[in-house]
Design a protein around this motif. Structure first.
Motif, short mmCIF file in Angstrom:
data_model
loop_
_atom_site.label_atom_id
_atom_site.label_comp_id
_atom_site.label_asym_id
_atom_site.label_seq_id
_atom_site.Cartn_x
_atom_site.Cartn_y
_atom_site.Cartn_z
N UNK A 131 15.80 -23.38 7.11
CA UNK A 131 14.75 -23.86 8.01
C UNK A 131 14.70 -25.38 8.00
N UNK A 132 14.74 -25.97 6.80
CA UNK A 132 14.74 -27.44 6.70
C UNK A 132 16.00 -28.03 7.32
N UNK B 80 19.15 -31.06 11.11
CA UNK B 80 20.56 -31.11 11.48
C UNK B 80 21.43 -31.55 10.33
N UNK B 81 20.98 -31.28 9.11
CA UNK B 81 21.69 -31.72 7.90
C UNK B 81 22.32 -30.54 7.17
N UNK B 82 22.88 -30.85 6.03
CA UNK B 82 23.44 -29.86 5.12
C UNK B 82 22.99 -30.22 3.71
N UNK C 137 21.36 -38.69 4.04
CA UNK C 137 22.46 -39.61 3.74
C UNK C 137 23.58 -39.37 4.73
N UNK C 138 23.93 -40.40 5.45
CA UNK C 138 25.00 -40.31 6.43
C UNK C 138 26.34 -40.18 5.72
N UNK D 265 21.19 -33.77 3.18
CA UNK D 265 19.80 -33.91 2.76
C UNK D 265 19.78 -34.01 1.24
N UNK D 266 19.18 -35.09 0.72
CA UNK D 266 19.06 -35.32 -0.71
C UNK D 266 17.59 -35.50 -1.05
#
Length: 165
Positions: free
Chosen positions: A65-66, A71-73, A119-120, A132-133
């Protein structure tokens, strides 16, 4: 087996724009996630940071969900032999929290909470999704690695009856 936990809150401003995500994770420090400390950071070289990873199991539905919202991992998402999901989430701790993180060992059960940041990807991984961190605001060791309940040496003895001297 201990139960893992993952939750997040969306923090919004008065216009309902997302400001940040506040994430809480309870999981295990695995071998590849033991925090390492980097010193000599900052303009004066007097800052330190710890970088580590916490592993959670069977929470892919909540985590997804997050990740769909942003649009992250996460650092990694896999399935173990039994078909259970295994997610590894990176975290960063600064200053005195870095020292706390540096004391964590493989197998420790921890609660990590803090702001989620995106973080890109670096040039080597250009084209992949951002990660995502968690920037740690609170970290707690819930149990130590290898802690075993102390068992009395006499616990297995059975009193004998009928023995005469």
């Amino acid at each position: 087996m201990p139960r893992d936990y993952f939750s997040f809150e969306t923090i919004r401003d008065h216009e309902r724009n997302v400001i940040c995500y506040f994430i809480t994770v309870i999981g295990t420090i695995e071998h590849d996630g033991v925090p390492h400390i980097k010193t000599g950071l900052g303009e004066d070289g007097d800052k330190k940071m710890a970088f580590g990873k916490v592993t959670v199991r069977n929470l892919d539905r909540t985590i997804s969900h997050l990740l769909a919202d942003t649009g992250c991992r996460v650092f990694s998402h896999e399935e173990d032999i039994e078909g259970n999901s295994v997610d590894t989430i990176s975290f960063t701790a600064r200053e005195w929290r870095a020292e706390e993180a540096g004391e964590l060992e493989e197998g420790d059960r921890v609660m990590v909470e803090g702001r989620g940041y995106i973080r890109q990807p670096d040039e080597e991984h250009a084209g992949s999704r951002p990660e995502m961190r968690i920037t740690v605001s609170g970290m707690f060791r819930l149990s130590r690695a290898g802690y075993k309940k102390r068992v009395s040496l006499n616990a297995g003895l059975v009193p004998q009856e009928g023995i005469e001297k």
